[in-house]
Design an enzyme around this catalytic site. Structure first.
Site, PDB file in Angstrom:
ATOM      1  N   ASP A  45       0.845  -1.193   0.000  1.00 17.10           N
ATOM      2  CA  ASP A  45       0.000   0.000   0.000  1.00 17.10           C
ATOM      3  C   ASP A  45       0.880   1.242   0.000  1.00 17.10           C
ATOM      4  OD1 ASP A  45      -2.428   1.687   0.567  1.00 17.10           O
ATOM      5  OD2 ASP A  45      -1.223   2.132   2.331  1.00 17.10           O
ATOM      6  N   TYR A  50       3.188   9.894  -0.795  1.00 19.75           N
ATOM      7  CA  TYR A  50       4.328   9.357  -0.041  1.00 19.75           C
ATOM      8  C   TYR A  50       5.653   9.559  -0.799  1.00 19.75           C
ATOM      9  CZ  TYR A  50       0.821   6.523   2.553  1.00 19.75           C
ATOM     10  OH  TYR A  50      -0.245   6.079   3.279  1.00 19.75           O
ATOM     11  N   LYS A  75      -2.897   5.786  -3.752  1.00 14.54           N
ATOM     12  CA  LYS A  75      -3.917   6.789  -3.427  1.00 14.54           C
ATOM     13  C   LYS A  75      -3.701   8.072  -4.226  1.00 14.54           C
ATOM     14  CE  LYS A  75      -3.449   5.036   1.251  1.00 14.54           C
ATOM     15  NZ  LYS A  75      -2.026   4.680   1.263  1.00 14.54           N
ATOM     16  N   HIS A 108      -7.288   9.672  -1.274  1.00 14.20           N
ATOM     17  CA  HIS A 108      -6.517   9.725  -0.029  1.00 14.20           C
ATOM     18  C   HIS A 108      -7.357  10.223   1.144  1.00 14.20           C
ATOM     19  CE1 HIS A 108      -2.084   9.698   1.240  1.00 14.20           C
ATOM     20  NE2 HIS A 108      -2.790   9.768   2.347  1.00 14.20           N
ATOM     21  N   SER A 243       6.827  -1.119   8.017  1.00 10.68           N
ATOM     22  CA  SER A 243       8.143  -1.274   8.617  1.00 10.68           C
ATOM     23  C   SER A 243       9.187  -1.222   7.522  1.00 10.68           C
ATOM     24  CB  SER A 243       8.282  -2.579   9.395  1.00 10.68           C
ATOM     25  OG  SER A 243       9.570  -2.616   9.987  1.00 10.68           O
TER      26      SER A 243
HETATM   27  P1  A2P Z   1      10.152   0.511  11.654  1.00 14.07           P
HETATM   28  O1  A2P Z   1       9.845   0.903  10.241  1.00 14.07           O
HETATM   29  O2  A2P Z   1      11.478   0.996  12.133  1.00 14.07           O
HETATM   30  O3  A2P Z   1       9.945  -0.976  11.913  1.00 14.07           O
HETATM   31  P2  A2P Z   1       1.993   1.475  11.863  1.00 14.07           P
HETATM   32  O4  A2P Z   1       2.017   0.715  10.575  1.00 14.07           O
HETATM   33  O5  A2P Z   1       0.985   0.954  12.831  1.00 14.07           O
HETATM   34  O6  A2P Z   1       1.868   2.970  11.654  1.00 14.07           O
HETATM   35  O7  A2P Z   1       3.384   1.230  12.604  1.00 14.07           O
HETATM   36  C1  A2P Z   1       4.584   1.607  11.998  1.00 14.07           C
HETATM   37  C2  A2P Z   1       5.600   1.973  13.060  1.00 14.07           C
HETATM   38  O8  A2P Z   1       5.833   0.858  13.916  1.00 14.07           O
HETATM   39  C3  A2P Z   1       6.942   2.336  12.492  1.00 14.07           C
HETATM   40  O9  A2P Z   1       7.540   3.300  13.348  1.00 14.07           O
HETATM   41  C4  A2P Z   1       7.708   1.028  12.535  1.00 14.07           C
HETATM   42  O10 A2P Z   1       9.086   1.274  12.611  1.00 14.07           O
HETATM   43  C5  A2P Z   1       7.182   0.403  13.792  1.00 14.07           C
HETATM   44  N1  A2P Z   1       7.071  -1.050  13.742  1.00 14.07           N
HETATM   45  C6  A2P Z   1       6.731  -1.810  12.678  1.00 14.07           C
HETATM   46  N2  A2P Z   1       6.642  -3.095  13.015  1.00 14.07           N
HETATM   47  C7  A2P Z   1       6.915  -3.174  14.329  1.00 14.07           C
HETATM   48  C8  A2P Z   1       6.982  -4.244  15.266  1.00 14.07           C
HETATM   49  N3  A2P Z   1       6.724  -5.488  14.871  1.00 14.07           N
HETATM   50  N4  A2P Z   1       7.302  -3.949  16.539  1.00 14.07           N
HETATM   51  C9  A2P Z   1       7.556  -2.675  16.915  1.00 14.07           C
HETATM   52  N5  A2P Z   1       7.512  -1.618  16.093  1.00 14.07           N
HETATM   53  C10 A2P Z   1       7.194  -1.854  14.807  1.00 14.07           C
END
Ligand code: A2P
Length: 296
Positions: A45, A50, A75, A108, A243
């Site tokens: 997505d 972005y 989007k 969006h 992530s």
């Molecule tokens: P990073 O990219 O360094 O992993 P969301 O999708 O809910 O907005 O969450 C994204 C945020 O959570 C990003 O800051 C990401 O950082 C972090 N994140 C993604 N996966 C995990 C995980 N399994 N545990 C902790 N933090 C995570």
């Protein structure tokens, strides 16, 4: 493993879990998407706003996977709302992504102060759908009121409404409106990243640190993030955790070997604060938000 999927209201299938790339820099995006596809993700997505559609497309192409095995969602940003503008927004997005057809193209957000242009943008999506340039269309950050306004004039019910949705902000009213209309609710920030991202206000509690979620996670030998993703999927929501970290990309995908009990789902439901962490979709647009989306 074939990835479990939801069936959209027009029969198109969407994997239940995808990779989000909000705030992934162009440089990070290629590696994140490549890693996600390597561990089994088949849905990404992104969004024109972005600034990383090109990198998403490059990573998908480099994966060597057949085009029809990867579900691509993007989007249209409000600066491209309007009938002709949104048709052109498709051309820009498809060219950056390097594809002929986009699986899911969504608005969006509803631009409340220019709702007529929002409607014209949606009409363009309907045309793109009819012409086979997109396989499904939808919206993002639409309140129930905005959905009603749209459906007063639209001929195609959106397939998806992507909204902020995590245990601290479950938007039950939006979920109900979506399900009444046959719209799949898609959760952005499904592990509550918005509750700790910098720049969205202070004094917030990270849902990743919530003790109830930690307890439920521990009972299953899983992490809080995996537990929240499972909560979303089991309740029928599409989830798109972001992530750029390879371990966390793999962790977020490893959610298909456990099941939360009804009582555990209920405990997570009870954490809802009713307070959003991200932007209020009803706020009036500022000129600043209407930054142009570059040509391909
Ligand atoms: P990073 O990219 O360094 O992993 P969301 O999708 O809910 O907005 O969450 C994204 C945020 O959570 C990003 O800051 C990401 O950082 C972090 N994140 C993604 N996966 C995990 C995980 N399994 N545990 C902790 N933090 C995570």
């Amino acid at each position: 493993m074939s990835l479990p999927a939801f069936t959209l209201n027009n029969g198109v299938e969407i994997p239940v879990l995808g990779l989000g790339v909000f705030q992934s820099s162009p440089e990070e995006t290629t590696a994140a998407v490549a890693e996600a596809l390597r561990v089994g993700y088949r849905h990404v997505d992104t969004a024109a706003a972005y600034g990383n559609e090109r990198e998403v497309g490059q990573a998908i192409a480099a994966s060597g996977l057949p085009r029809d095995e990867v579900f691509i969602e993007t989007k249209v940003w409000p600066s491209d709302y309007g009938y002709d503008e949104t048709q052109h927004a498709f051309d820009k997005a498809a060219a950056k992504l390097g594809v002929e057809q986009i699986d899911l193209l969504i608005l969006h957000q509803a631009a409340v102060s220019m709702f007529d242009r929002t409607i014209d943008a949606y009409r363009a999506l309907e045309t793109l759908l009819r012409d086979g340039k997109v396989r499904a269309i939808g919206v993002s950050n639409f309140t129930p009121a905005a959905l009603t306004r749209l459906l007063d004039v639209a001929s195609v019910v959106p397939a998806v409404n992507q909204v902020e949705l995590h245990p601290y902000h479950a938007q039950k009213d939006v979920q109900q409106a979506d399900s009444d209309l046959g719209i799949l609710t898609q959760a952005w920030s499904p592990i509550g990243g918005i509750t700790f991202y910098p720049g969205f206000g202070d004094e917030r509690r990270s849902v990743l640190q919530d003790p109830a979620i930690a307890e439920i996670a521990a009972a299953h030998g899983k992490s809080p993030a995996q537990t929240m993703l499972r909560w979303g999927i089991q309740q029928g929501r599409s989830v798109i955790p972001k992530s750029t970290n390879p371990e966390r990309i793999a962790e977020n995908f490893d959610v298909f070997d456990f099941e939360l009990a009804a009582e555990e789902l209920g405990r997570i439901d009870a954490l809802d604060t009713g307070v959003r962490s991200g932007p209020d979709p009803d706020r009036v647009f500022t000129e600043q938000m209407l930054f142009p989306i570059p040509e391909a």
